[in-house]
Motif scaffolding. Structure first.
Motif, mmCIF file in Angstrom:
data_model
loop_
_atom_site.group_PDB
_atom_site.id
_atom_site.type_symbol
_atom_site.label_atom_id
_atom_site.label_comp_id
_atom_site.label_asym_id
_atom_site.label_seq_id
_atom_site.Cartn_x
_atom_site.Cartn_y
_atom_site.Cartn_z
ATOM 1 N N ILE A 136 61.644 34.765 2.410
ATOM 2 C CA ILE A 136 62.286 34.557 1.116
ATOM 3 C C ILE A 136 61.553 35.294 0.002
ATOM 4 N N SER A 137 60.242 35.468 0.145
ATOM 5 C CA SER A 137 59.488 36.160 -0.899
ATOM 6 C C SER A 137 59.836 37.644 -0.967
ATOM 7 N N THR A 138 60.445 38.188 0.103
ATOM 8 C CA THR A 138 60.796 39.608 0.113
ATOM 9 C C THR A 138 62.184 39.870 -0.460
ATOM 10 N N PHE A 139 62.949 38.819 -0.716
ATOM 11 C CA PHE A 139 64.307 39.011 -1.198
ATOM 12 C C PHE A 139 64.328 39.769 -2.531
ATOM 13 N N ARG A 140 63.299 39.588 -3.343
ATOM 14 C CA ARG A 140 63.263 40.286 -4.635
ATOM 15 C C ARG A 140 63.003 41.782 -4.473
ATOM 16 N N LEU A 141 62.557 42.191 -3.296
ATOM 17 C CA LEU A 141 62.304 43.604 -3.037
ATOM 18 C C LEU A 141 63.487 44.285 -2.363
ATOM 19 N N ALA A 142 64.442 43.493 -1.880
ATOM 20 C CA ALA A 142 65.569 44.027 -1.123
ATOM 21 C C ALA A 142 66.780 44.241 -2.023
ATOM 22 N N GLN A 143 67.725 44.991 -1.506
ATOM 23 C CA GLN A 143 68.993 45.213 -2.209
ATOM 24 C C GLN A 143 70.191 44.677 -1.429
ATOM 25 N N TYR A 144 70.017 44.498 -0.109
ATOM 26 C CA TYR A 144 71.148 44.123 0.732
ATOM 27 C C TYR A 144 70.748 43.009 1.702
ATOM 28 N N GLN A 145 71.752 42.236 2.093
ATOM 29 C CA GLN A 145 71.575 41.175 3.085
ATOM 30 C C GLN A 145 72.694 41.286 4.106
ATOM 31 N N LEU A 146 72.319 41.339 5.383
ATOM 32 C CA LEU A 146 73.294 41.313 6.465
ATOM 33 C C LEU A 146 73.199 39.968 7.176
ATOM 34 N N ILE A 147 74.305 39.255 7.236
ATOM 35 C CA ILE A 147 74.355 37.982 7.939
ATOM 36 C C ILE A 147 75.007 38.216 9.298
ATOM 37 N N ILE A 148 74.269 37.911 10.368
ATOM 38 C CA ILE A 148 74.786 38.109 11.716
ATOM 39 C C ILE A 148 75.419 36.801 12.190
#
Length: 276
Positions: free
Chosen positions: A127-139
């Protein structure tokens, strides 16, 4: 630099999709890093045949003075770089998952694409890396859920994860994995996801027995058997993700072929990829 976090429930194929999408993009010439973010049950190394990596994300967390690059493994068969986790019990005790963000921040600028494989359910480890990401893939694996309760499963799983991603301003997409030919409700499920849940379906990956075979051999299936049906579908999903996240343009016969394939499930309307 583009970062994607991969989420979903256990057994849906998050790590399999992480390893295969990473292989797809590396073979296209992108500098690609895969990070095992499941700190308590890491499995990413297994997908590349890496046994008991001496340096890994756990040693980085416990030793802030260690260089991240020293824990990166390059797979020459796929071109992928991997930051694996440790399979040793004592390595996962008393770890500070907040340091994960510092590790990702330090290394991701060296790559064009970073994919982070999250743990099952709510991804507290990453969760701490979410601020560094731009996209989320839900499988999502729909086959393990009775047809009459698929919508309930999506509401319980996809909507929660989507809201979590959106709270961090991530653009969210879904990949349907291990889809069997008998899935007569697929069109309805895709419609429900795209119109009711308002999340685009990036890929539809059929069930393929060659996938676990490839995993057991430590090679992602898109490299192990590139012409199998799952490999072809993963490459198509990679093409959609490339258009979405990397600004690629889908041209020519293959783009038209994929649109025709998706139209079978969407009543000849615009395919999901065009909505991203």
């Amino acid at each position: 630099m583009v970062s994607v976090v991969v989420t979903g429930r256990g057994g849906a194929g998050k790590t399999t999709m992480t390893s295969n999408l990473g292989t797809y993009f590396a073979k296209k010439g992108y500098r690609t890093l895969l990070i095992d973010g499941d700190l308590y049950l890491p499995k990413l190394a297994f997908h590349f045949g890496i046994d008991n990596p001496g340096y890994n994300i756990h040693t980085l967390i416990k030793n802030p003075d260690m260089r991240v690059i020293d824990a990166i493994y390059h797979d020459p068969r796929t071109g992928v770089d991997i930051l694996p986790g440790s399979s040793k019990l004592y390595d996962v005790i008393d770890i500070d998952n907040k340091r994960m963000r510092d590790i990702v921040r330090e290394i991701q600028t060296k790559y064009q694409l970073t994919i982070i494989d999250s743990p099952v359910g709510i991804p507290f480890d990453t969760i701490s890396t979410f601020r560094l990401a731009q996209y989320q893939l839900i499988i999502v694996e729909i086959e393990r859920c009775p047809v009459h309760s698929v919508h309930r499963m999506i509401e319980n799983e996809v909507i929660k994860l989507k809201r979590l991603g959106e709270a961090y301003d991530l653009q969210v997409g879904v990949i349907l994995n291990k889809v069997r030919e008998s899935s007569g409700e697929l069109k309805d499920i895709v419609d429900f996801l795209e119109y009711s849940v308002d999340v685009p379906v990036v890929g539809i990956i059929p069930f393929d027995y060659r996938v676990p075979e490839a995993t057991n051999n430590g090679i992602p299936v898109v490299a192990y058997t590139p012409n199998t049906k799952a490999s072809k579908a993963i490459r198509e999903a990679g093409g959609i993700l490339g258009e979405w996240a990397l600004g690629e343009k889908r041209k020519g016969f293959l783009g038209k072929l994929y649109s025709a394939f998706l139209s079978l499930f969407r009543g000849h309307r615009v395919p999901a990829g065009k909505k991203l």
